[in-house]
Scaffold this motif. Structure first.
Motif, PDB file in Angstrom:
ATOM      1  N   PRO A 262       8.911   0.204   8.391  1.00  0.00           N
ATOM      2  CA  PRO A 262       8.042  -1.193   7.898  1.00  0.00           C
ATOM      3  C   PRO A 262       6.523  -1.019   8.207  1.00  0.00           C
ATOM      4  N   ARG A 263       5.547  -1.345   7.283  1.00  0.00           N
ATOM      5  CA  ARG A 263       4.204  -1.425   7.338  1.00  0.00           C
ATOM      6  C   ARG A 263       3.381   0.059   7.466  1.00  0.00           C
ATOM      7  N   LEU A 264       4.226   1.148   7.173  1.00  0.00           N
ATOM      8  CA  LEU A 264       3.892   2.573   7.182  1.00  0.00           C
ATOM      9  C   LEU A 264       3.803   3.078   5.779  1.00  0.00           C
ATOM     10  N   TYR A 265       2.563   3.337   5.047  1.00  0.00           N
ATOM     11  CA  TYR A 265       2.574   3.850   3.768  1.00  0.00           C
ATOM     12  C   TYR A 265       2.009   5.251   3.875  1.00  0.00           C
ATOM     13  N   MET A 266       2.116   6.021   2.887  1.00  0.00           N
ATOM     14  CA  MET A 266       1.728   7.492   2.914  1.00  0.00           C
ATOM     15  C   MET A 266       1.020   7.721   1.511  1.00  0.00           C
ATOM     16  N   ILE A 267       0.305   8.698   1.488  1.00  0.00           N
ATOM     17  CA  ILE A 267      -0.315   9.390   0.370  1.00  0.00           C
ATOM     18  C   ILE A 267      -0.357  10.849   0.582  1.00  0.00           C
TER      19      ILE A 267
END
Length: 638
Positions: A111-116
């Motif tokens: 939750p609340r962790l995004y990646m590129i």
């Protein structure tokens, strides 16, 4: 938006988890303007990618919207390492203008962790990272996320990290232990300096806490004692849980007797216990170290006894409280050397001499048996008080004060005890059995107990021993989370900042007059910059100033509205352990409200702070302590 599932190692030991929490806190204390952070290293395989991932994960688990950008466009390992499966679009797609940033962004199973992710390998990565597109992307992400962590290539191999760092608010440098030379690290640092990047700190990675050498010794020692004290810091202890009521009989197989009797059998040892926080090492030129975890409630004793104003209407209750205070089973007086070597008793003194008298500098002293002494402990926990699961999870007493009430001259005196004071500390195992006695910081003694009465009794005993068996009539231990509550209950406290702490809090400018409320009060008495030698001493001086102002504010608040005590007592009670019963409170409150106190009545232990093998250690001046005990607890015999 793409979705990926990260297959992270869930078996990380407590050393590792705590280290990343500490790293996260270090970054937070760098300032609210630090939101975009580059992570780099000197060479490949030092662990920078793992550090970047775990730091982003730590921010997300703490409730922040976090974005991890893989800017290693040459040789990314994120997709393979975390087994995400196929990722359709990446950073390189965006930087060449083929897709939008939202197309490349991935929502993870955390939750609340995004990646590129990095995307396909580019023939010109440095140019892409220098492009305006990359700068524009960071500006957008800065507003959309609380923290943006950027994993970059090793700066000792390629220049990409310096290009990225220039656009960031700060850089974290990862260095592998015993693998990189000092000169190499300096060259990388110089390169970052040339780019204009702010170095937030250095992470010393891959430290072996189980092998030989100093770090290995440290790890084993900490795992055996401190690890049990805080919980499992990565070292499993083979021990079957034993109910507390059975511990005394099992503490010493083959021998009957109480745990107290067993604790008297103490083998001589010289080992030193030292605090945690090995894996994170801040750059001392760039930022303040995070505040050491510690609790402080310099005035809980005052609050506790003032609350008796509402209960003191019954003379019978007060009489019972007084009787119990003066007739409880405590030692009768400190065990001081009666006659110093340089002193000689006169014939008259010899004839009239009584047991317990002390002659010092041609004067004879007797212990003031009317004095009442209370130990006030600030515990490094932020939740409500509850019994620890194991007998070594009690929490450190990072603030220690003796509150001394003298009915003869109606005075209040306070003695501040440096939390780094080196003294005898009794070590117990998870089942409460005595193990050994070592020279260690006095603050840790509270940890070897149940977090309730048992821990308080252990800490009380350690302080009594430090002060030559000084009688202590009661104690109050309170968790650090109550500081703001108590401060605000008396309407706040006025102080003048004695040292420049603006690097930590812009309001804490040296010489500025402040009215402390809420979290500002908490941090004012709690914070210290551990990069400054002797910072514990400076913090103690600040606490002395705060206590003096607090007592005055508390008295004024009670005189205006006595009901404030009810609200305060009820608010603090869940976070406090004390053996001062209500009848004792009823006796103490009325007399305390009228007793005199000012800054001159605060006594610090005199001594020397030295640097141990890794951390500061405070050694009291025995002669100065002797004189202070005579001054505070004794009176001259006429």
């Amino acid at each position: 938006m793409q979705e990926v599932k990260l297959h992270l190692d869930q078996r990380a030991d407590f050393h590792t988890k705590e280290a990343f929490k500490t790293l996260r806190s270090n970054v937070e204390f760098c300032g609210s303007d630090v939101k975009v952070i580059a992570v780099t290293s000197c060479t490949p395989h030092e662990g920078k990618t793992s550090v970047a991932m775990e730091l982003a994960r730590s921010f997300a688990e703490a409730g922040n919207r976090a974005l991890l950008i893989d800017a290693d466009l040459r040789k990314s390992v994120l997709v393979g390492r975390y087994k995400t499966g196929a990722v359709k679009y990446g950073l390189s797609h965006c930087l060449i203008g083929k897709y939008k940033y939202t197309d490349a962004m991935c929502q993870t199973n955390i939750p609340r962790l995004y990646m590129i992710f990095s995307g396909p390998v580019s023939p010109n990565p440095s140019e892409l990272l220098r492009s305006e597109r990359f700068g524009d992307m960071l500006n957008v992400m800065r507003t959309a996320f609380d923290y943006v962590i950027i994993d970059t290539p090793p700066l000792g191999s390629v220049i990409d990290a310096a290009v990225v760092a220039k656009r960031c608010d700060g850089t974290v440098l990862v260095v592998e232990n015993n693998a990189i030379s000092y000169r190499f690290v300096q060259r990388v640092k110089e390169q970052l300096d040339k780019s204009g990047s702010r170095i937030l700190g250095v992470v010393l990675n891959k430290v072996d806490l189980s092998g030989k050498g100093y770090y290995g010794y440290y790890g084993k020692y900490y795992g055996k004692y401190y690890g049990k004290y805080y919980g499992k810091y990565g070292y499993d202890i083979d021990a079957t849980p034993v109910p507390r009521q059975k511990r005394e009989s099992q503490a010493d197989p083959g021998r009957a007797g109480t745990a107290k009797e067993k604790r008297q059998e103490r083998p001589e040892q010289s080992e030193r216990l030292e605090p945690l926080e090995r894996l994170t090492r801040p750059d001392r030129l760039e930022r303040l170290e995070r505040s050491e975890r510690l609790g402080l409630l310099v005035a809980v004793g005052v609050v506790l006894v003032i609350s008796g104003l509402l209960l003191g209407g019954s003379m019978a209750v007060r009489a019972i409280g007084k009787h119990r205070l003066y007739h409880q089973p405590v030692t009768t007086q400190p065990v001081l050397q009666s006659v110093m070597e340089e002193e000689i008793l006169t014939e008259e003194e010899h004839e009239k001499w009584q047991e317990g008298w002390v002659k010092y500098q041609d004067a004879v002293y007797a212990y003031n048996e009317e004095i009442l002494t209370f130990l006030i402990m600030g515990i490094d926990k932020r939740d409500d008080v509850k019994e620890a699961e194991k007998g070594t999870d009690g929490g450190q007493a990072d603030a220690l004060f003796l509150l001394v009430l003298n009915p003869k001259d109606e005075s209040i005196k306070v003695i501040g005890i440096n939390r780094n004071t080196m003294t005898d500390v009794d070590i117990y195992d998870d089942n409460g059995a005595y193990d050994s006695t070592v020279k260690a910081q006095i603050a840790i003694q509270h940890g070897f107990g149940d977090g309730m009465e048992e821990s308080c009794e252990y800490q009380k005993k350690a302080v009594e021993n430090l002060f030559y068996q000084l009688p202590i009539h009661g104690y109050a231990a309170i968790n650090m989370s109550a500081i703001s509550t108590i401060n605000d209950a008396v309407g706040g406290v006025d102080v003048t900042v004695p040292e420049d702490l603006a690097g930590f809090n812009e309001d804490f400018v040296e010489g500025r007059s402040l009215h402390l409320m809420g979290e500002n009060a908490f941090w004012y008495v709690k914070y210290r910059d551990t990069d400054i030698f002797g910072s514990a001493d400076m913090r103690l001086d600040r606490q002395k100033q705060y206590l003096t102002s607090f007592i005055e504010a508390a008295k004024q608040a009670v005189h205006k509205d006595v009901s404030v005590v009810i609200d305060l007592y009820q608010a603090v009670k869940p976070q406090m352990v004390t053996d001062v019963s209500l009848d004792k409170v009823a006796y103490l409150a009325p007399i305390l409200a009228e007793y005199a106190y000012d800054g001159d009545d605060f006594h610090n232990l005199q001594g020397e702070t030295v640097m141990g093998e890794q951390y500061e250690e405070f050694y009291p001046d025995e002669e100065a302590m002797f004189e202070m005990i005579l001054d505070v607890f004794y009176e001259k015999v006429q």
